[in-house]
Design an enzyme around this catalytic site. Structure first.
Site, PDB file in Angstrom:
ATOM      1  N   CYS A  21       0.829  -1.208   0.000  1.00 47.87           N
ATOM      2  CA  CYS A  21       0.000   0.000   0.000  1.00 47.87           C
ATOM      3  C   CYS A  21       0.864   1.259   0.000  1.00 47.87           C
ATOM      4  O   CYS A  21       0.509   2.258  -0.626  1.00 47.87           O
ATOM      5  CB  CYS A  21      -0.949  -0.014   1.199  1.00 47.87           C
ATOM      6  SG  CYS A  21      -2.096  -1.419   1.129  1.00 47.87           S
ATOM      7  N   THR A  22       1.996   1.204   0.673  1.00 47.84           N
ATOM      8  CA  THR A  22       2.916   2.349   0.687  1.00 47.84           C
ATOM      9  C   THR A  22       3.514   2.553  -0.706  1.00 47.84           C
ATOM     10  O   THR A  22       3.554   3.678  -1.209  1.00 47.84           O
ATOM     11  CB  THR A  22       4.024   2.128   1.737  1.00 47.84           C
ATOM     12  OG1 THR A  22       3.397   2.021   3.030  1.00 47.84           O
ATOM     13  CG2 THR A  22       5.019   3.276   1.739  1.00 47.84           C
TER      14      THR A  22
END
Length: 164
Positions: free
Chosen positions: A54-55
């Site tokens: 997600c980062t």
């Protein structure tokens, strides 16, 4: 025994009207379908803030943000994380686009991205990493399901530029 929830599963397709939404977002913002009226945008759903995939995805969208904006599009990220966690995530990685909080789950359900997942033989409910490209009329122009992060932002940007 059948789960009635499965029978009600929403399956959106390209050309469908985007389901309505209004959510609180990072940096004391609110995002809504109504506020996007007349403007194309990217709405991407991700499982959990500040996790590796997600980062990488969020930083990729952030790095390409100027190109999306040049094409006339905004980017909105959505997870079920609380706004406080999204604020920390945005601050930690200098993410400038809105990260919306769907704590109630209404939006992830409406977009059909709240699904049963399996990990190490254990099943659980979670967000299917999915991206929607929504046109200026509020219709879904493109959908990317089960997104693999490498190369994804570039694919969305190419489709967004073609749409603009």
């Amino acid at each position: 025994m059948t789960d009635t929830h499965d029978a009600e599963k929403i399956v959106l397709k390209e050309g469908d009207l985007a389901p309505d939404f209004s959510m609180d977002a990072s940096r004391a913002r609110t995002v809504s379908l109504a506020a996007q009226k007349g403007k194309p945008f990217v709405l991407y759903f991700y499982p959990k803030a500040d996790t590796p995939g997600c980062t990488t995805e969020a930083c990729g969208f952030n790095e390409a943000l100027a190109q999306f904006e040049k094409a006339g599009l905004t980017v909105i990220g959505v997870s079920r994380d609380p706004v406080k966690k999204l604020d920390k995530f945005a601050e930690k990685y200098a993410l400038t686009f809105p990260l919306a909080s769907d704590e109630s789950g209404a939006v992830t359900e409406a977009y059909g991205v709240w699904v049963e997942k399996s990990l190490y033989g254990r099943t659980y409910m979670g967000i299917d990493r999915t991206t929607f490209l929504i046109d200026a009329e509020g219709r879904i122009a493109r959908i990317w399901h089960k997104v693999k992060v490498p190369g994804h932002v570039e694919a969305v940007l190419a489709a967004a530029q073609a749409l603009a």
